[in-house]
Design a protein around this motif. Structure first.
Motif, PDB file in Angstrom:
ATOM      1  N   ILE A 460       0.851  -1.191   0.000  1.00 39.33           N
ATOM      2  CA  ILE A 460       0.000   0.000   0.000  1.00 39.33           C
ATOM      3  C   ILE A 460       0.889   1.244   0.000  1.00 39.33           C
ATOM      4  N   VAL A 461       0.626   2.149  -0.906  1.00 38.97           N
ATOM      5  CA  VAL A 461       1.454   3.350  -1.031  1.00 38.97           C
ATOM      6  C   VAL A 461       1.527   4.095   0.303  1.00 38.97           C
ATOM      7  N   ASP A 462       2.742   4.493   0.672  1.00 36.51           N
ATOM      8  CA  ASP A 462       2.997   5.215   1.921  1.00 36.51           C
ATOM      9  C   ASP A 462       3.656   6.550   1.564  1.00 36.51           C
ATOM     10  N   ALA A 463       2.877   7.616   1.619  1.00 38.57           N
ATOM     11  CA  ALA A 463       3.367   8.924   1.188  1.00 38.57           C
ATOM     12  C   ALA A 463       4.546   9.400   2.022  1.00 38.57           C
ATOM     13  N   LYS A 464       4.470   9.240   3.318  1.00 38.75           N
ATOM     14  CA  LYS A 464       5.550   9.720   4.189  1.00 38.75           C
ATOM     15  C   LYS A 464       6.828   8.925   3.967  1.00 38.75           C
ATOM     16  N   ALA A 465       6.710   7.608   3.855  1.00 33.45           N
ATOM     17  CA  ALA A 465       7.903   6.792   3.624  1.00 33.45           C
ATOM     18  C   ALA A 465       8.553   7.142   2.286  1.00 33.45           C
ATOM     19  N   ALA A 466       7.732   7.382   1.275  1.00 33.88           N
ATOM     20  CA  ALA A 466       8.274   7.749  -0.032  1.00 33.88           C
ATOM     21  C   ALA A 466       9.008   9.084   0.038  1.00 33.88           C
TER      22      ALA A 466
END
Length: 593
Positions: A460-466
């Motif tokens: 699942i896409v993780d904006a903060k991790a990216a």
């Protein structure tokens, strides 16, 4: 005298060297008392929290504590600059705040913390890290937007917004067009209507510069189906998920709420044609379409929450290739037919980011007995796609009053990802290529809470991790240190040995030619040991090969050319004992690249 005899004598002397052994044991466990992870959140550090054990002199006497700090600072081996350490105050939990006389970068800070922790009276040491509030917008229905904050399946938007909000990035939404909405209008710019058929467009004039959604309602017999359908206002819903006006005390929030949306209308009554959609892709990405004025707001991201069945085909692929060549990231929906997305287009086209959908439990989205998120190897990542609240319109056919409503589908998952791409491009010092964006998203996903019943991407896409991997959390992502301080006992006289692993993710490209590998392998006779660094692909880089006839431990820093190795993956330090009698352990090791 033989080496083996020397070793026997050395063992006989061990009982007389308790103090030396105690020092080795203390340093062996120092890594467990050093919080290095916190260094990733600041470029420089000058304050640290040091906790001494109960009953130690430094805990009970301020002068002893300062003397200990002076000892560390006098022997500190930084970058050739003197360093002072001063006790600032004692905290309520009994730990002490100490301040360095100058700012230290990550490498120096790690070195200092390890030197402090080498004192056996130190219980732990960590940076006095600075915390900030996560931005929580005051939009009245933000609490209903689970896709931004849900622990299991949300994209961590609230944390990401402290790093980037999408400012300066343009996202093209190729869809049904747009209707006026006070919670969205401020972020809508330009646009075009690419529907050639005036009947399907319902505006009597075919293609024009007005992307207003005239409604996509239809009677089944008009479109060759057995059902009727009201207008969906689909493009407005998608656009709201990407860039609804945020923190305006009303409605909903957008994933990249300071980005701008260019609405490109291609879907009307009974859908839209491949030729029109291909022209829209070209125009939105800054390419030339005959007879159409140039797009004054070329997009960095294209959202296509649409599709059909069949192979990608030459027309779709050529248009997408053109957009990608212009540096535009194309994000597309996997489809909702509970089938393999390899049979859905443009989900199966090359060069796109294909998005599957999850519900709030992190499971593959299910909307009815026949409608579930498509799946398969062409799906790159997943995002929230069930019960997604966004901007809409109350009209059943033609536009009526503005409204909000929840929709479900991979169409709703896709704008979450397009919005995250906008966050990334806004933060990047130089624009990232579509391939770099795809790799970044895949390498930083949030794991599925449980394995999906079908493959719907890397996670699942993780904006903060990216953003952290890009540089949002670590301002110098080009150089990072990864460590493992867990003890691993080395079997005696065993060719296989033991390995300690370090996982590296969220990086792009290959390792450098001057990677730094620091190791501390505790062993009474280093001539027994073979110590190797093993890359994720299994390549072996020898660091120590039974050299030395006497002497304890294999410790030091090695410079290794790893330029042929991909950064991401599981790196291992392997230690094998090739002779009988002595045993040891991998104490701690780190790799910097």
């Amino acid at each position: 005298m033989s080496d083996r005899t020397l070793r026997v004598r050395k063992h006989a002397l061990a009982a007389a060297t308790v103090a030396a052994v105690s020092c080795v044991a203390a340093s062996a466990y120092a890594a467990d008392r050093v919080n290095l992870a916190a260094l990733a959140n600041a470029q420089q550090n000058d304050e640290f929290i040091v906790k001494h054990r109960d009953g130690t002199a430094a805990r009970s006497n301020a002068a002893t504590l300062q003397n200990a700090l002076n000892t560390v600072s006098s022997s500190f081996s930084g970058k050739g600059h003197a360093l002072g350490l001063k006790h600032v105050r004692r905290t309520s939990i009994g730990a002490d705040v100490v301040r360095a006389s100058r700012k230290l970068d990550r490498v120096e800070a790690e070195s200092l913390m390890r030197q402090i922790a080498a004192d056996p009276s130190v219980e732990y040491v960590e940076p006095n890290a600075r915390m900030t509030a996560f931005f929580t917008p005051d939009d009245t229905r933000f609490g209903e937007q689970w896709g931004y904050t849900d622990a299991d399946a949300g994209i961590n938007a609230s944390q990401a917004w402290d790093v980037s909000t999408g400012t300066g990035v343009v996202v093209a939404v190729i869809d049904t067009g747009i209707v006026s909405h006070s919670d969205l209008n401020a972020n809508i710019i330009g646009g075009y209507d690419f529907i050639t058929d005036a009947t399907a467009a319902r505006d009597s004039n075919g293609r024009d510069s007005n992307p207003a959604d005239q409604g996509d309602w239809f009677v089944g017999s008009d479109c060759g189906v057995t059902y009727n359908s009201n207008s969906s206002w689909h493009g407005t819903h998608v656009a709201g998920t990407i860039a609804a006006v945020t923190n305006n005390a009303k409605g909903v929030s957008g994933t990249a709420y300071n980005a701008k949306v260019v609405p490109v209308r291609v879907l009307g009554r009974c859908g839209g044609t491949l030729a029109d959609i291909a022209d829209a892709i070209t125009w939105a990405s800054g390419g030339t379409v005959s007879g159409i004025p140039a797009n004054p707001n070329p997009a960095e991201v294209i959202n296509m929450s649409l599709g059909g069945s069949g192979a990608c085909g030459s027309t779709y692929q050529a248009a997408i290739d053109g957009a990608v060549s212009r540096g535009v990231t194309v994000v597309v929906a996997a489809g909702n037919n509970n089938g393999n997305a390899s049979n859905a287009r443009p989900a199966n086209c090359t060069g796109v980011i294909t998005v599957g959908a999850v519900d709030s439990a992190g499971a593959r989205s299910v909307w009815s007995s026949t409608q579930k998120s498509n799946y398969g190897t062409v799906v790159d990542v997943a995002a929230p796609g069930s019960n997604i609240l966004s901007t809409l319109n109350a009209g059943t056919t033609t536009p009526g009053a503005e409204s909000y409503a929840s929709y479900g589908g991979t169409s709703m998952a896709t704008p979450h990802v397009a919005g995250v791409v906008a966050l990334l491009q806004a933060k990047a010092t130089t624009p990232k290529t579509p391939a770099e964006i795809e790799t970044l998203l895949k390498n930083t996903v949030k794991p599925f809470p449980s394995t999906p019943d079908q493959l719907i991407g890397a996670g699942i896409v993780d904006a903060k991790a990216a953003l952290d991997a890009l540089g949002g959390g670590n301002p110098n992502p080009g150089t990072q240190t990864y460590s493992n301080g867990t003890d691993y006992n080395i079997p005696d006289n065993n060719t296989t040995g033991v390995s300690s692993s370090i996982a590296v993710s969220g990086r792009t490209g290959n390792a450098p030619s001057n990677a730094s590998v620091s190791i501390n392998v505790i062993h009474p006779y280093k001539g027994d040991l073979i110590v190797d660094l093993i890359a994720p692909d299994g390549s072996v880089y020898n660091l120590h090969n039974r050299t030395g006839s006497s002497g304890d431990n294999v410790s030091g820093t090695f410079t290794v050319n790893l330029s042929s190795e991909t950064l991401n993956g599981s790196w291992k330090l392997r230690a094998a004992d090739r002779a009988a009698q002595d045993v040891g352990r991998i104490d701690t090791w780190s790799v910097t690249f």
